[in-house]
Design a protein around this motif. Structure first.
Motif, PDB file in Angstrom:
ATOM      1  N   GLY A  22       0.239   7.760 -13.100  1.00 17.16           N
ATOM      2  CA  GLY A  22      -0.024   8.183 -11.724  1.00 17.16           C
ATOM      3  C   GLY A  22       1.157   8.027 -10.793  1.00 17.16           C
ATOM      4  N   PHE A  23       2.352   8.051 -11.336  1.00 18.18           N
ATOM      5  CA  PHE A  23       3.529   7.853 -10.495  1.00 18.18           C
ATOM      6  C   PHE A  23       3.709   9.011  -9.502  1.00 18.18           C
ATOM      7  CE2 PHE A  23       8.147   8.115  -9.679  1.00 18.18           C
ATOM      8  CZ  PHE A  23       8.335   6.851  -9.137  1.00 18.18           C
ATOM      9  N   LYS A  24       3.414  10.225  -9.944  1.00 23.31           N
ATOM     10  CA  LYS A  24       3.537  11.385  -9.062  1.00 23.31           C
ATOM     11  C   LYS A  24       2.596  11.262  -7.866  1.00 23.31           C
ATOM     12  CE  LYS A  24       3.469  16.454  -9.055  1.00 23.31           C
ATOM     13  NZ  LYS A  24       2.657  16.541  -7.832  1.00 23.31           N
ATOM     14  N   ALA A  25       1.408  10.745  -8.126  1.00 30.12           N
ATOM     15  CA  ALA A  25       0.431  10.579  -7.045  1.00 30.12           C
ATOM     16  C   ALA A  25       0.917   9.557  -6.020  1.00 30.12           C
ATOM     17  CB  ALA A  25      -0.913  10.150  -7.623  1.00 30.12           C
ATOM     18  N   ILE A  26       1.587   8.508  -6.515  1.00 30.02           N
ATOM     19  CA  ILE A  26       2.128   7.485  -5.599  1.00 30.02           C
ATOM     20  C   ILE A  26       3.214   8.112  -4.720  1.00 30.02           C
ATOM     21  CG2 ILE A  26       3.446   5.328  -5.475  1.00 30.02           C
ATOM     22  CD1 ILE A  26       2.067   4.477  -8.085  1.00 30.02           C
TER      23      ILE A  26
ATOM     24  N   LYS B 144      -1.215  -3.585  -2.898  1.00 27.17           N
ATOM     25  CA  LYS B 144      -1.048  -2.219  -2.427  1.00 27.17           C
ATOM     26  C   LYS B 144      -2.364  -1.443  -2.557  1.00 27.17           C
ATOM     27  CE  LYS B 144       3.458  -2.375  -1.669  1.00 27.17           C
ATOM     28  NZ  LYS B 144       4.089  -2.087  -0.369  1.00 27.17           N
ATOM     29  N   ASP B 145      -2.366  -0.247  -1.956  1.00 22.66           N
ATOM     30  CA  ASP B 145      -3.550   0.613  -2.055  1.00 22.66           C
ATOM     31  C   ASP B 145      -3.575   1.358  -3.381  1.00 22.66           C
ATOM     32  OD1 ASP B 145      -4.327  -0.176   0.463  1.00 22.66           O
ATOM     33  OD2 ASP B 145      -3.264   1.457   1.460  1.00 22.66           O
ATOM     34  N   TYR B 146      -2.702   1.024  -4.268  1.00 18.89           N
ATOM     35  CA  TYR B 146      -2.646   1.637  -5.594  1.00 18.89           C
ATOM     36  C   TYR B 146      -2.333   0.545  -6.603  1.00 18.89           C
ATOM     37  CZ  TYR B 146       2.327   1.290  -4.543  1.00 18.89           C
ATOM     38  OH  TYR B 146       3.552   0.831  -4.193  1.00 18.89           O
TER      39      TYR B 146
ATOM     40  N   ASN C  67       0.281  -6.510  -9.542  1.00 18.76           N
ATOM     41  CA  ASN C  67      -0.602  -5.763  -8.627  1.00 18.76           C
ATOM     42  C   ASN C  67      -1.299  -6.685  -7.631  1.00 18.76           C
ATOM     43  OD1 ASN C  67      -0.163  -3.078  -9.529  1.00 18.76           O
ATOM     44  ND2 ASN C  67      -1.406  -3.487 -11.336  1.00 18.76           N
ATOM     45  N   LYS C  68      -1.678  -7.876  -8.103  1.00 17.59           N
ATOM     46  CA  LYS C  68      -2.320  -8.842  -7.199  1.00 17.59           C
ATOM     47  C   LYS C  68      -1.327  -9.339  -6.146  1.00 17.59           C
ATOM     48  CE  LYS C  68      -5.674 -10.561 -10.587  1.00 17.59           C
ATOM     49  NZ  LYS C  68      -6.093 -11.744 -11.393  1.00 17.59           N
ATOM     50  N   THR C  69      -0.087  -9.515  -6.575  1.00 16.74           N
ATOM     51  CA  THR C  69       0.945 -10.014  -5.649  1.00 16.74           C
ATOM     52  C   THR C  69       1.310  -8.969  -4.598  1.00 16.74           C
ATOM     53  OG1 THR C  69       1.854 -11.405  -7.405  1.00 16.74           O
ATOM     54  CG2 THR C  69       3.265 -11.010  -5.501  1.00 16.74           C
TER      55      THR C  69
ATOM     56  N   GLY D 126       7.798   5.107  -4.020  1.00 18.78           N
ATOM     57  CA  GLY D 126       7.971   5.318  -5.468  1.00 18.78           C
ATOM     58  C   GLY D 126       9.180   4.569  -5.999  1.00 18.78           C
ATOM     59  N   ASP D 127      10.274   4.572  -5.233  1.00 18.04           N
ATOM     60  CA  ASP D 127      11.474   3.833  -5.647  1.00 18.04           C
ATOM     61  C   ASP D 127      11.196   2.334  -5.738  1.00 18.04           C
ATOM     62  OD1 ASP D 127      12.845   6.194  -5.739  1.00 18.04           O
ATOM     63  OD2 ASP D 127      13.883   5.926  -3.823  1.00 18.04           O
ATOM     64  N   LYS D 128      10.376   1.815  -4.779  1.00 19.89           N
ATOM     65  CA  LYS D 128      10.025   0.394  -4.816  1.00 19.89           C
ATOM     66  C   LYS D 128       9.242   0.058  -6.074  1.00 19.89           C
ATOM     67  CE  LYS D 128       9.894  -0.197   0.214  1.00 19.89           C
ATOM     68  NZ  LYS D 128       9.028  -0.461   1.390  1.00 19.89           N
ATOM     69  N   VAL D 129       8.368   0.972  -6.489  1.00 18.82           N
ATOM     70  CA  VAL D 129       7.577   0.753  -7.708  1.00 18.82           C
ATOM     71  C   VAL D 129       8.503   0.649  -8.914  1.00 18.82           C
ATOM     72  CG1 VAL D 129       5.911   1.822  -9.289  1.00 18.82           C
ATOM     73  CG2 VAL D 129       5.490   1.847  -6.826  1.00 18.82           C
ATOM     74  N   LEU D 130       9.471   1.563  -9.002  1.00 18.21           N
ATOM     75  CA  LEU D 130      10.407   1.542 -10.126  1.00 18.21           C
ATOM     76  C   LEU D 130      11.206   0.238 -10.154  1.00 18.21           C
ATOM     77  CD1 LEU D 130      11.773   5.206  -9.930  1.00 18.21           C
ATOM     78  CD2 LEU D 130      10.188   4.285 -11.628  1.00 18.21           C
TER      79      LEU D 130
END
Length: 565
Positions: free
Chosen positions: A448-452, A522-524, A517-519, A461-465
């Motif tokens: 679901g990276f595109k959705a983010i 986020k809404d995703y 994810n707990k830390t 998205g860059d922060k996720v990577l």
């Protein structure tokens, strides 16, 4: 009815006239356009001729340093044909000396900023391995809407050679002055002898005249008795007087010629002194104002003189270092002292120039990389002096490290990039084949990276990577290799591992992704899909096969997740 027909005929006629005028206008426009095109072609040919036959080397490159065009002089200077240059890079052709790479990078950076540069001095490595010294000026230009760089390189090799010849000529003039001074001293001593001889000749004439006069003062009886003797003496006096007169003339002429030669020698001596003074000034100016550290030594390595840049670079004053031997290890780390001793011995045996890159030591003990160039000075066919030039290449080394890092590291995540990842994998496959050990590959994709990206923006998205890359670095082994293949795809390489470790790896990743994810709160949620492949030495697969298998298994897992909703 006739009036209507007449009106219609008139309209047709007017339309015909308009059509003819329109056709003439179109023809005129076409003619003007063709003329403009021909003039443009003529101008382009003129520019091409001026470019190709310019006396200096003209070339055009893009902002990455790739050659686009060059003239005939550029071919002469580099030794490469135009076809060999076009499309190639300065670094790829190794045109620049190592010491000039940082300077070239600065020039290119200024060009990128739209600034002209130069003239700057560079040493070029020609195709035939010889070197040539040039002054390069660069000018950013717009061609067809694209910014390119026009470079002009002027060959100044002869000027550099003249500077060396000045040093040699200065030594020659010093020796010549010594020789002339000795000759003048000897000529002066001979002149003093000739003057003393001339005085002696005058004294002999005076005595002869006195003797002759005494003969006439003698009484008649004595004259009668010695008449025969007197006549003989008179004849001898006349002969001797003539001899003395000739001798005086000869000596006078010799003295005149000697004096004229002396005046010429004095004038020549003064001119030689003036030439030496100018040569010394030029040498001193070149030596003291050189941007590089220079040491002037004798053939045994004794330091005769250093320039201000040497003091600035190494921290030693002239008093501290002049008179000492370069082989004593003053500016050498412990492990490089032997290197300098071998260098000095080699120079004495071969009498040739040399250059190399090594490490040297400052007065405060700091070690730093330098480029060393050693040149001999030949006087009367014999090498009597050496010039050592030290160029600080710390900045170049740092830039090389940065370039290597840029070439290998993904700028966003800090992981290895795709190109270097494939290179590392190829090395590990060869090592694994030699050691008969297995390798485990994992191909991972963020679900679901595109959705983010679409919902929260590309910055998110860059922060996720970055978070995912940071997680990998924190939980994987030091020997494991993390690579970003592009987008949200990662390749993980596990040396000395097999498919048996897959459950443990997946479990550890899921646990840590859940904690992440707990830390983040986020809404995703950050989730992933993985596919694995294994390299076995007894059943080897190619690099592309291993990646394809892992990639295919990853997409199979994605399909399963989508099917399960």
């Amino acid at each position: 009815m006739k009036d209507e027909d007449k009106t219609w005929a008139e309209l047709i006629k007017e339309l015909e006239i308009l059509r003819e005028e329109r056709e003439k206008s179109v023809v005129n426009n076409i003619t003007k356009s063709k003329q403009a095109e021909e003039e443009l072609i003529d101008l382009e040919w003129c520019f091409k001729i001026l470019f190709d036959y310019a006396p200096d080397a003209y070339y055009i490159n893009d902002l990455k340093g790739n050659f686009i065009d060059g003239n005939k002089a550029a071919e002469r200077v580099t030794g490469y044909k135009k076809e060999e240059l076009i499309g190639k890079n300065f670094f790829e052709l190794k045109l620049l000396a190592l010491a000039d790479i940082p300077k070239a990078a600065k020039v290119l950076l200024k060009n990128i900023m739209g600034q002209p540069t130069g003239p700057d001095e560079f040493i070029l490595n020609r195709k035939d391995k010889s070197t040539v010294t040039v002054e390069i000026s660069t000018y950013p230009v717009k061609i067809k809407g694209k910014t390119l760089v026009l470079g002009i390189a002027r060959d100044i090799t002869k000027r550099e050679q003249m500077q060396k010849e000045i040093i040699v000529y200065r030594e020659y003039l010093e020796e010549l002055v010594k020789e002339r001074t000795l000759q003048l001293k000897e000529a002066n001593e001979q002149l003093q002898k000739d003057i003393a001889m001339h005085k002696q000749d005058e004294e002999n004439i005076r005595k002869s005249q006195q003797e002759f006069a005494s003969l006439f003062n003698t009484n008649p009886e004595a004259i009668a008795r010695d008449i025969t003797k007197r006549e003989q003496m008179q004849k001898e006096i006349i002969v001797y007087r003539e001899y003395l007169e000739e001798l005086v003339k000869e000596r006078t002429l010799q003295l005149k010629e000697a004096n004229e030669q002396l005046q010429k020698d004095i004038a020549m001596h003064k001119q030689d002194e003036e030439n030496i003074r100018k040569s010394q000034q030029e040498f001193a100016s070149l030596f003291n104002k050189s941007p590089e550290a220079i040491v002037y030594t004798d053939e045994k390595g004794t330091i005769l003189k250093i320039n201000p840049r040497f003091s600035e670079l190494f921290g030693y004053t002239s008093k501290e270092i002049e008179g000492k031997n370069i082989d004593e290890g003053i500016i050498h780390p412990t492990d490089k002292v032997e290197e300098e001793i071998i260098l000095t011995k080699g120079l004495l045996n071969r009498h040739t120039n040399t250059n190399f890159e090594t490490i040297r030591k400052k007065k405060d003990g700091t070690l730093f990389p330098v480029y060393v160039s050693v040149s001999n000075i030949v006087i009367d066919g014999k090498t009597e002096r050496w010039i050592r030039i030290y160029i600080d290449v710390s900045e170049k080394k740092h830039m090389e490290e940065q370039l290597i890092k840029l070439a290998r590291i993904d700028s966003l995540t800090g992981c290895y990039n795709r190109r270097y990842a494939l290179e590392l994998l190829d090395r590990h496959l060869k090592l694994s084949q030699r050691n008969k050990s297995s390798i485990l590959l994992a191909f991972l994709d963020i679900d679901g990276f595109k959705a983010i990206n679409d919902s929260f923006g590309h910055d998110e998205g860059d922060k996720v990577l970055k978070e995912v890359a940071g997680l990998f670095k924190s939980i994987l082994r030091e020997i494991d290799i993390i690579c970003r293949m592009g987008g949200d795809e990662f390749l993980l390489i596990f040396p000395d591992s097999s498919l048996k470790e897959v459950p443990l790896i997946i479990s550890r990743l899921q646990k840590n992704f859940s904690q992440l994810n707990k830390t983040l709160k986020k809404d995703y949620s950050i989730k992933f899909s993985m596919g694995f492949s294994e390299y076995l030495p007894d059943k080897p697969k190619t690099l592309n096969e291993l990646i394809r298998i892992a990639d295919q298994r990853m997409y199979e897992e994605k399909k399963k997740k989508r099917a399960m909703g």
